[in-house]
Enzyme design. Structure first.
Site, short mmCIF file in Angstrom:
data_model
loop_
_atom_site.label_atom_id
_atom_site.label_comp_id
_atom_site.label_asym_id
_atom_site.label_seq_id
_atom_site.Cartn_x
_atom_site.Cartn_y
_atom_site.Cartn_z
N ASN A 17 0.93 -1.31 -0.06
CA ASN A 17 0.02 -0.14 -0.14
C ASN A 17 0.82 1.29 -0.15
O ASN A 17 1.63 1.65 0.95
CB ASN A 17 -0.95 0.09 1.30
CG ASN A 17 -1.83 1.11 1.24
OD1 ASN A 17 -1.67 2.13 0.45
ND2 ASN A 17 -2.65 1.14 2.55
N LYS B 4 -0.04 4.21 -0.30
CA LYS B 4 -0.59 5.35 0.25
C LYS B 4 -0.61 6.49 -0.59
O LYS B 4 -0.51 6.44 -1.71
CB LYS B 4 -0.13 5.60 1.84
CG LYS B 4 -0.20 4.25 2.65
CD LYS B 4 -0.21 4.42 3.95
CE LYS B 4 -0.16 2.96 4.87
NZ LYS B 4 -0.03 3.23 6.28
N HIS C 134 -9.43 0.99 4.93
CA HIS C 134 -8.11 1.24 5.73
C HIS C 134 -8.35 2.21 6.73
O HIS C 134 -9.10 3.18 6.70
CB HIS C 134 -7.13 2.01 4.75
CG HIS C 134 -5.70 1.88 5.12
ND1 HIS C 134 -5.37 2.79 6.33
CD2 HIS C 134 -4.68 0.88 5.15
CE1 HIS C 134 -4.07 2.31 6.47
NE2 HIS C 134 -3.92 1.40 5.75
N GLU D 295 -6.74 4.64 8.14
CA GLU D 295 -6.57 5.90 7.83
C GLU D 295 -7.73 6.60 7.18
O GLU D 295 -8.14 8.00 7.59
CB GLU D 295 -5.45 6.28 6.82
CG GLU D 295 -4.22 5.74 7.55
CD GLU D 295 -3.00 5.34 6.80
OE1 GLU D 295 -2.96 5.32 5.55
OE2 GLU D 295 -1.88 4.92 7.19
N GLU E 140 -5.40 -5.10 10.44
CA GLU E 140 -4.23 -3.90 10.61
C GLU E 140 -4.28 -3.25 11.93
O GLU E 140 -5.23 -2.24 12.03
CB GLU E 140 -4.24 -3.00 9.59
CG GLU E 140 -3.94 -3.46 8.16
CD GLU E 140 -3.29 -2.41 7.20
OE1 GLU E 140 -2.28 -2.69 6.68
OE2 GLU E 140 -4.06 -1.50 6.95
N GLY F 193 2.44 2.58 10.72
CA GLY F 193 3.51 3.70 10.50
C GLY F 193 4.21 3.74 12.06
O GLY F 193 4.69 5.14 12.06
N SER G 158 3.71 -1.87 10.12
CA SER G 158 5.25 -2.01 10.58
C SER G 158 5.80 -3.09 9.87
O SER G 158 6.54 -3.70 10.71
CB SER G 158 5.49 -1.77 11.98
OG SER G 158 5.02 -0.38 12.45
#
Ligand code: 13P
Length: 248
Positions: free
Chosen positions: A9, A11, A95, A97, A165, A171, A211
């Site tokens: 991904n 992003k 996702h 985010e 996730e 991240g 990560s």
């Protein structure tokens, strides 16, 4: 047997030159065949045709989002039909985010998953708990609720990959331990067995994201209920190839 799946991904990253460079690195890499590991990379929308055109034929591309229903007067959105028209086979939906920063609810994500599947896209559906939720001991409730919303709206799981996730691992450099990931993957598979079907529980791929890097992927990949990865930061780097190779 569930085929190992590695998604990258990207992003909201990349310039045209950087994208070309990543693709060149991927194209030159020695990795197991498509029969062993399925590799999908997900650049920003605008780079999808470029990447699709340059990428080796055994790797595939995914969009990072699609509109919840048929396209039309929805400024700034990209519909599943447009992705299909461009020959984009996969889409990442839900996702964290987008759930967090854009307030996408589990209902809305589930509607997107159902619509994308109805148009013939394959879906990487993301779920996962926050640190606060983990510390409160409600991890399974959270991922079950997110999965339940999807299960209520689809009947065929053949074209779905579930990406677990944990938000606290994304991240942050704080990867889940292999035992932590395995525990959630196994619990989730059990939940699917009880609430969807034994067949879907046995066949659906549950991949881990948060990560993942070239140094920790091998041990994670050894967990019995972990069927691959969704990689963020490290998917922009040559170590993505090591992650792909952790499939064997
Ligand atoms: P990182 O690998 O950068 O933690 O991101 C994970 C992720 O969000 C993949 O979708």
């Amino acid at each position: 047997a569930r085929k190992f799946f590695v998604g990258g991904n990207w992003k909201c990253n990349g310039t045209t030159d950087e994208v070309k460079k990543i693709v060149t690195t991927l194209n030159e890499a020695e990795v197991p065949g498509e029969d062993v590991v399925e590799v999908v990379v997900s650049p920003p929308f605008v780079f999808l045709p470029l990447v699709k055109g340059l990428l080796r034929p055994d790797f595939h591309v995914a969009a990072q989002n699609s509109w919840v229903r048929k396209g039309g007067a929805y400024t700034g959105e990209v519909s599943a039909e447009i992705l299909v028209n461009l020959g984009i086979p996969w889409v990442i939906l839900g996702h964290s985010e987008r759930r967090q920063l854009l307030n996408e609810s589990s209902e809305f994500v589930a509607d997107k998953v159902a619509y994308a599947l109805s148009q013939g896209l394959k879906v990487i559906a993301c779920i996962g708990e926050t640190l606060e939720q983990r510390e409160a001991g409600i991890t399974l409730n959270v991922v079950a609720e997110q999965t339940k919303a999807i299960a209520a709206k689809i009947s065929n799981w053949d074209n779905v990959v579930l990406a677990y996730e944990p938000v606290w691992a994304i991240g942050t450099g704080k990867v889940a331990t292999p035992a932590q990931a395995q525990e959630v993957h196994a619990d989730l598979r059990k939940w699917i067995h009880e609430h969807v079907s034994a067949d879907v529980a046995a066949s659906v791929r549950i991949i881990y994201g948060g990560s993942v890097n070239g140094g920790n992927s091998k041990e994670l990949a050894g967990q019995p209920d972990l069927d691959g990865f969704l990689v963020g930061g490290a998917s922009l780097k040559p170590e993505f190839i090591d992650i792909i190779n952790s499939a064997t």
